[in-house]
Scaffold this motif. Structure first.
Motif, mmCIF file in Angstrom:
data_model
loop_
_atom_site.group_PDB
_atom_site.id
_atom_site.type_symbol
_atom_site.label_atom_id
_atom_site.label_comp_id
_atom_site.label_asym_id
_atom_site.label_seq_id
_atom_site.Cartn_x
_atom_site.Cartn_y
_atom_site.Cartn_z
ATOM 1 N N ARG A 215 15.061 19.748 -5.751
ATOM 2 C CA ARG A 215 14.808 20.737 -4.707
ATOM 3 C C ARG A 215 15.931 20.774 -3.674
ATOM 4 O O ARG A 215 15.792 21.609 -2.759
ATOM 5 N N GLY A 216 17.134 20.188 -4.081
ATOM 6 C CA GLY A 216 18.069 20.022 -3.109
ATOM 7 C C GLY A 216 18.050 19.356 -1.805
ATOM 8 O O GLY A 216 18.741 19.707 -0.861
ATOM 9 N N VAL A 217 17.280 18.324 -1.914
ATOM 10 C CA VAL A 217 16.919 17.543 -0.882
ATOM 11 C C VAL A 217 17.097 16.016 -1.113
ATOM 12 O O VAL A 217 16.544 15.475 -2.057
ATOM 13 N N VAL A 218 17.558 15.325 0.010
ATOM 14 C CA VAL A 218 17.815 13.915 -0.293
ATOM 15 C C VAL A 218 16.592 13.256 0.429
ATOM 16 O O VAL A 218 16.618 13.729 1.803
ATOM 17 N N LEU A 219 15.889 12.302 -0.003
ATOM 18 C CA LEU A 219 14.932 11.264 0.891
ATOM 19 C C LEU A 219 15.906 10.231 1.020
ATOM 20 O O LEU A 219 15.742 9.380 0.207
ATOM 21 N N ALA A 220 16.322 10.176 2.341
ATOM 22 C CA ALA A 220 17.190 9.056 2.622
ATOM 23 C C ALA A 220 16.217 7.608 2.978
ATOM 24 O O ALA A 220 16.686 6.627 2.360
ATOM 25 N N ASP A 221 15.096 7.830 3.661
ATOM 26 C CA ASP A 221 14.312 6.571 3.677
ATOM 27 C C ASP A 221 12.894 7.182 3.773
ATOM 28 O O ASP A 221 12.731 8.296 4.361
ATOM 29 N N THR A 222 11.837 6.371 3.949
ATOM 30 C CA THR A 222 10.615 6.811 4.212
ATOM 31 C C THR A 222 9.751 5.555 4.683
ATOM 32 O O THR A 222 10.390 4.232 4.258
ATOM 33 N N LYS A 223 8.627 5.682 5.108
ATOM 34 C CA LYS A 223 7.812 4.734 5.333
ATOM 35 C C LYS A 223 6.130 5.038 4.901
ATOM 36 O O LYS A 223 5.799 5.989 4.932
ATOM 37 N N PHE A 224 5.494 4.020 4.366
ATOM 38 C CA PHE A 224 4.045 4.334 3.715
ATOM 39 C C PHE A 224 3.239 3.148 4.484
ATOM 40 O O PHE A 224 3.777 2.009 4.946
ATOM 41 N N GLU A 225 1.954 3.417 4.528
ATOM 42 C CA GLU A 225 0.859 2.674 5.122
ATOM 43 C C GLU A 225 -0.132 2.543 4.135
ATOM 44 O O GLU A 225 -0.560 3.760 3.541
ATOM 45 N N PHE A 226 -0.701 1.451 3.777
ATOM 46 C CA PHE A 226 -1.613 1.224 2.729
ATOM 47 C C PHE A 226 -2.779 0.327 3.487
ATOM 48 O O PHE A 226 -2.838 -0.269 4.323
ATOM 49 N N GLY A 227 -4.046 0.459 2.731
ATOM 50 C CA GLY A 227 -5.009 -0.349 3.102
ATOM 51 C C GLY A 227 -5.980 -0.565 1.838
ATOM 52 O O GLY A 227 -5.519 -0.210 0.693
ATOM 53 N N ALA A 228 -6.733 -1.506 2.132
ATOM 54 C CA ALA A 228 -7.868 -1.837 0.782
ATOM 55 C C ALA A 228 -8.917 -1.079 0.995
ATOM 56 O O ALA A 228 -9.616 -0.779 1.971
ATOM 57 N N ASP A 229 -9.327 -0.446 -0.047
ATOM 58 C CA ASP A 229 -10.641 0.266 -0.407
ATOM 59 C C ASP A 229 -11.823 -0.543 0.090
ATOM 60 O O ASP A 229 -11.734 -1.664 -0.535
ATOM 61 N N ARG A 230 -12.604 -0.189 0.986
ATOM 62 C CA ARG A 230 -13.684 -0.994 1.356
ATOM 63 C C ARG A 230 -14.864 -1.246 0.376
ATOM 64 O O ARG A 230 -15.558 -2.464 0.457
ATOM 65 N N SER A 231 -14.707 -0.620 -0.663
ATOM 66 C CA SER A 231 -15.696 -0.735 -1.646
ATOM 67 C C SER A 231 -15.322 -1.788 -2.962
ATOM 68 O O SER A 231 -15.819 -2.473 -3.403
ATOM 69 N N THR A 232 -13.991 -1.290 -3.125
ATOM 70 C CA THR A 232 -13.277 -1.912 -4.571
ATOM 71 C C THR A 232 -12.241 -2.900 -4.005
ATOM 72 O O THR A 232 -11.683 -3.566 -4.996
ATOM 73 N N GLY A 233 -11.535 -2.847 -3.000
ATOM 74 C CA GLY A 233 -10.617 -3.761 -2.621
ATOM 75 C C GLY A 233 -9.114 -3.271 -3.132
ATOM 76 O O GLY A 233 -8.205 -3.664 -3.190
ATOM 77 N N GLU A 234 -9.162 -1.935 -3.982
ATOM 78 C CA GLU A 234 -8.083 -1.627 -4.388
ATOM 79 C C GLU A 234 -7.015 -1.185 -3.282
ATOM 80 O O GLU A 234 -7.451 -0.403 -2.299
#
Length: 321
Positions: A215-234
């Motif tokens: 789409r003509g856009v550069v993703l130079a950098d990014t950040k994600f945040e994750f957690g564990a599902d409280r029921s499955t740990g996924e």
């Protein structure tokens, strides 16, 4: 209740970060608790659903600035939900409002996400495809970024031979996040989780980069945040994802036009931040007008308007296909 966090029927304000306000469901009428006595912060540990409301607040260099960017909360929410839809196979924290026992108030419907609570990991999962920002600053001093040795001779904005995973320790509100090594991540969350955070983050970045590039856009950098599902740990993707607040997006044509501008650099490409679709306009103005001590100056109307326009343009570019 903070001055910025609105009162919402059916919900109790529990926490405010730099940009988002977090709510827990209000107690059902006739239950032991009521909204006036509920310990909302404690309820974060037991609530079945949470409401994440994106405000128009804008932050840079770990401080909240004034004024906000009009419409920013709705734009970020729209972009996050769009990206969640693109990332098939990556578990995320969104809950379908049509199947939930609670509803999203109409007053914030365009800037709110109904989510399931996660046990969040204290790691910001940063992926860099280009050398910029704090990564560039660290590279200039050490030739490394978060312990990863990089080729000599790179310049600010250069595309990296391969994306790199450079985690940061997520500091409490009001403190500065800290770039850390992968080994430090292992100490914080254990070897298996640390590897999963790294591998999943790199996979999402590569997928998202391809979507943006088409789409003509550069993703130079990014950040994600994750957690564990409280029921499955996924392992589950939380917070926002691939927005103008959490990522650097550049115009691909401008970035290509600056590739190899420094003759003999040997870099795969140099990104131009002049045509950015993120907070770089704000960062640049602050760098020229604030020494990062004391209270930052108010953003001038021109900077606010330009930033809002770039946020809108990014959404149009990405979602119009």
């Amino acid at each position: 209740m903070t001055a910025e966090a609105p009162e919402l029927a059916g919900w109790v304000h529990a926490y405010s970060g730099k940009v988002r306000d977090l709510y827990v469901p209000a107690p059902v009428a006739g239950s032991h608790d009521d909204a006036a006595t509920l310990d909302a912060a404690a309820a974060l540990d037991t609530a079945e659903h949470l409401l994440v409301v994106a405000s128009d607040r804008v932050s840079a260099y770990d401080v909240v600035l004034k004024p906000g960017i009009p419409g920013k909360g709705a734009l970020l929410t729209q972009l996050s939900t769009w990206w969640f839809d693109q990332l098939d196979g990556v578990p995320n924290h969104l809950v379908d409002p049509t199947t939930a026992s609670v509803s999203v108030p109409a007053a914030v419907r365009d800037r709110a996400m109904l989510v399931k609570p996660l046990d969040m990991y204290p790691v910001e999962c940063v992926v860099r495809g280009y050398l910029v920002g704090s990564g560039w600053a660290e590279y200039r001093e050490t030739g490394r970024v978060c312990g990863i040795e990089l080729p000599a001779g790179l310049h600010d904005g250069d595309r990296l031979p391969e994306p790199i995973y450079t985690p940061a320790y997520k500091a409490p509100l009001g403190e500065h996040d800290e770039n850390i090594s992968f080994e430090r991540t292992v100490e914080l969350v254990g070897a298996d989780v640390a590897a999963a955070l790294r591998d999943t983050s790199l996979d999402i970045y590569r997928r998202a980069s391809g979507v943006a590039e088409a789409r003509g856009v550069v993703l130079a950098d990014t950040k994600f945040e994750f957690g564990a599902d409280r029921s499955t740990g996924e392992l589950t993707l939380g917070d926002e994802v691939l927005t103008s607040d959490s990522s650097r997006f550049w115009d691909a044509a401008s970035a290509a036009g600056t590739a190899g501008a420094d003759s003999g650099s040997g870099a795969p490409g140099r990104g131009s931040r002049t045509d950015s679709f993120d907070k770089q306009i704000v960062r640049n103005w602050l760098s020229d007008n604030w020494d990062r001590t004391g209270t930052p100056p108010a953003l001038p109307p021109e900077i606010v308007e330009r930033t809002a326009a770039r946020y809108r343009e990014l959404i149009e570019r990405l979602t119009a296909h």
